[in-house]
Design a protein around this motif. Structure first.
Motif, short mmCIF file in Angstrom:
data_model
loop_
_atom_site.label_atom_id
_atom_site.label_comp_id
_atom_site.label_asym_id
_atom_site.label_seq_id
_atom_site.Cartn_x
_atom_site.Cartn_y
_atom_site.Cartn_z
N THR A 71 34.65 39.39 32.84
CA THR A 71 33.47 38.70 33.39
C THR A 71 33.67 38.24 34.82
O THR A 71 32.70 38.03 35.53
CB THR A 71 33.12 37.47 32.53
OG1 THR A 71 34.25 36.59 32.51
CG2 THR A 71 32.73 37.85 31.13
N VAL A 72 34.92 38.08 35.26
CA VAL A 72 35.16 37.59 36.61
C VAL A 72 35.03 38.71 37.63
O VAL A 72 34.37 38.57 38.64
CB VAL A 72 36.55 36.92 36.72
CG1 VAL A 72 36.87 36.54 38.15
CG2 VAL A 72 36.61 35.70 35.83
N GLN A 73 35.64 39.86 37.37
CA GLN A 73 35.52 41.00 38.28
C GLN A 73 34.34 41.84 37.82
O GLN A 73 34.33 42.37 36.71
CB GLN A 73 36.79 41.84 38.32
CG GLN A 73 36.69 42.92 39.37
CD GLN A 73 37.94 43.75 39.52
OE1 GLN A 73 38.85 43.67 38.70
NE2 GLN A 73 37.98 44.56 40.54
N LEU A 74 33.36 41.96 38.70
CA LEU A 74 32.14 42.69 38.37
C LEU A 74 32.29 44.19 38.57
O LEU A 74 31.56 44.97 37.98
CB LEU A 74 30.98 42.16 39.19
CG LEU A 74 30.64 40.68 38.99
CD1 LEU A 74 29.54 40.25 39.94
CD2 LEU A 74 30.25 40.42 37.55
N VAL A 86 34.66 43.32 43.63
CA VAL A 86 33.61 42.30 43.66
C VAL A 86 33.85 41.32 42.52
O VAL A 86 34.01 41.74 41.36
CB VAL A 86 32.20 42.92 43.51
CG1 VAL A 86 31.13 41.83 43.49
CG2 VAL A 86 31.94 43.92 44.62
N TYR A 87 33.87 40.04 42.84
CA TYR A 87 34.10 38.99 41.85
C TYR A 87 32.87 38.10 41.76
O TYR A 87 32.19 37.87 42.76
CB TYR A 87 35.32 38.15 42.23
CG TYR A 87 36.61 38.91 42.12
CD1 TYR A 87 37.34 38.91 40.93
CD2 TYR A 87 37.10 39.64 43.19
CE1 TYR A 87 38.53 39.62 40.82
CE2 TYR A 87 38.28 40.35 43.09
CZ TYR A 87 38.99 40.33 41.90
OH TYR A 87 40.16 41.04 41.79
N ASP A 88 32.62 37.60 40.56
CA ASP A 88 31.50 36.68 40.31
C ASP A 88 31.92 35.28 40.75
O ASP A 88 32.75 34.64 40.11
CB ASP A 88 31.14 36.69 38.83
CG ASP A 88 29.87 35.92 38.52
OD1 ASP A 88 29.56 34.95 39.23
OD2 ASP A 88 29.20 36.28 37.54
N LEU A 89 31.38 34.82 41.86
CA LEU A 89 31.76 33.52 42.42
C LEU A 89 31.41 32.38 41.47
O LEU A 89 32.15 31.40 41.35
CB LEU A 89 31.09 33.32 43.78
CG LEU A 89 31.55 32.14 44.62
CD1 LEU A 89 33.05 32.16 44.86
CD2 LEU A 89 30.79 32.11 45.95
N GLN A 90 30.32 32.53 40.76
CA GLN A 90 29.89 31.51 39.82
C GLN A 90 30.93 31.31 38.71
O GLN A 90 31.29 30.19 38.38
CB GLN A 90 28.52 31.89 39.23
CG GLN A 90 27.90 30.78 38.43
CD GLN A 90 26.40 30.91 38.37
OE1 GLN A 90 25.76 31.21 39.37
NE2 GLN A 90 25.84 30.67 37.20
N ALA A 115 30.08 37.75 44.58
CA ALA A 115 28.67 37.89 44.22
C ALA A 115 28.10 36.54 43.78
O ALA A 115 28.80 35.75 43.14
CB ALA A 115 28.52 38.90 43.08
N PHE A 116 26.84 36.31 44.12
CA PHE A 116 26.13 35.11 43.69
C PHE A 116 24.63 35.41 43.71
O PHE A 116 24.18 36.39 44.31
CB PHE A 116 26.48 33.90 44.56
CG PHE A 116 26.23 34.10 46.03
CD1 PHE A 116 25.04 33.71 46.61
CD2 PHE A 116 27.20 34.70 46.82
CE1 PHE A 116 24.82 33.91 47.97
CE2 PHE A 116 26.99 34.90 48.18
CZ PHE A 116 25.79 34.50 48.75
N ARG A 166 44.70 36.61 43.77
CA ARG A 166 46.00 37.28 43.97
C ARG A 166 46.98 36.94 42.85
O ARG A 166 47.69 37.80 42.35
CB ARG A 166 46.59 36.88 45.32
CG ARG A 166 45.94 37.56 46.49
CD ARG A 166 46.66 37.26 47.79
NE ARG A 166 45.85 37.71 48.91
CZ ARG A 166 45.23 36.91 49.77
NH1 ARG A 166 45.34 35.60 49.66
NH2 ARG A 166 44.51 37.42 50.74
N ARG A 167 47.01 35.66 42.44
CA ARG A 167 47.89 35.25 41.35
C ARG A 167 47.51 35.96 40.06
O ARG A 167 48.36 36.45 39.32
CB ARG A 167 47.83 33.73 41.14
CG ARG A 167 48.64 32.92 42.11
CD ARG A 167 48.79 31.48 41.69
NE ARG A 167 47.52 30.79 41.45
CZ ARG A 167 46.82 30.14 42.39
NH1 ARG A 167 47.25 30.10 43.63
NH2 ARG A 167 45.70 29.54 42.08
N GLU A 168 46.22 36.05 39.78
CA GLU A 168 45.73 36.70 38.56
C GLU A 168 46.06 38.19 38.57
O GLU A 168 46.53 38.74 37.57
CB GLU A 168 44.22 36.49 38.41
CG GLU A 168 43.63 37.09 37.16
CD GLU A 168 44.14 36.44 35.88
OE1 GLU A 168 44.20 37.15 34.86
OE2 GLU A 168 44.47 35.24 35.89
#
Length: 179
Positions: A71-74, A86-90, A115-116, A166-168
């Motif tokens: 869900t975090v990386q779109l 692209v990552y979901d900023l929300q 993304a937002f 980066r950590r993830e």
């Protein structure tokens, strides 16, 4: 030489000296420098992104989903002949995903897009309206608050968000045995 002539020479010398001295002194401006930010909404919450942290703002770009991205990386998107994640900023800021993200910002510090759903335009924030404060969001991604027009906006620290990504990614690669 007459007194008027001596006075004129003295005045000219004084003006010349003041002119020369003006180049060695620091530039003084009476204007207060405002911090330029982009106003955005994540759900019902008002946020701001410093324009210095953003390389570009894009609407309605096609994000190609990746299998197993979560869900975090779109997914990924192409920018200027470069493919970026692209990552979901929300979601990164601890809010539930709305599934609709019309806007993308490209980070200035790394080839990553966020993304937002809604942007509210450019904001010129006077320095006295910015307050240091961590608000306990996941990862400590908000370090400043902006008080203006009777409302409060959280200022997103994109460098903190990038460090968390980066950590993830590093942890995921280590779990898979890739270094």
């Amino acid at each position: 030489m007459s007194d008027d002539g001596l006075e004129l020479l003295s005045r000219a010398a004084s003006l010349r000296e003041a002119f020369d001295r003006s180049f060695s002194e620091p530039l003084r401006t009476g204007a207060v420098v405002a911090e330029e930010m982009l106003g955005i909404r994540l759900g019902a919450e008002a946020y701001a992104l410093p324009l210095s942290d953003i390389a570009g703002l894009f609407a309605d770009r096609k994000v190609v989903p990746l299998p197993g991205a979560g869900t975090v990386q779109l997914g990924i998107v192409g920018f200027r002949s470069e493919i970026v994640p692209v990552y979901d900023l929300q979601v990164l800021l601890g809010h539930p995903s709305t599934g609709s993200a019309r806007w993308l910002v490209l980070a200035a510090a790394a080839p990553v897009a966020f993304a937002f759903a809604a942007q509210e335009g450019r904001l010129s924030i006077p320095p006295e309206a910015i307050v240091d404060q961590s608000d306990g969001l996941p990862g400590g991604h908000v370090r400043h608050l902006v008080h203006m027009s009777g409302s409060v906006r959280r200022v997103i620290d994109l460098s903190s968000v990038l460090k968390a990504i980066r950590r993830e990614v590093s942890a995921t690669l280590n779990l898979r045995g890739v270094e």
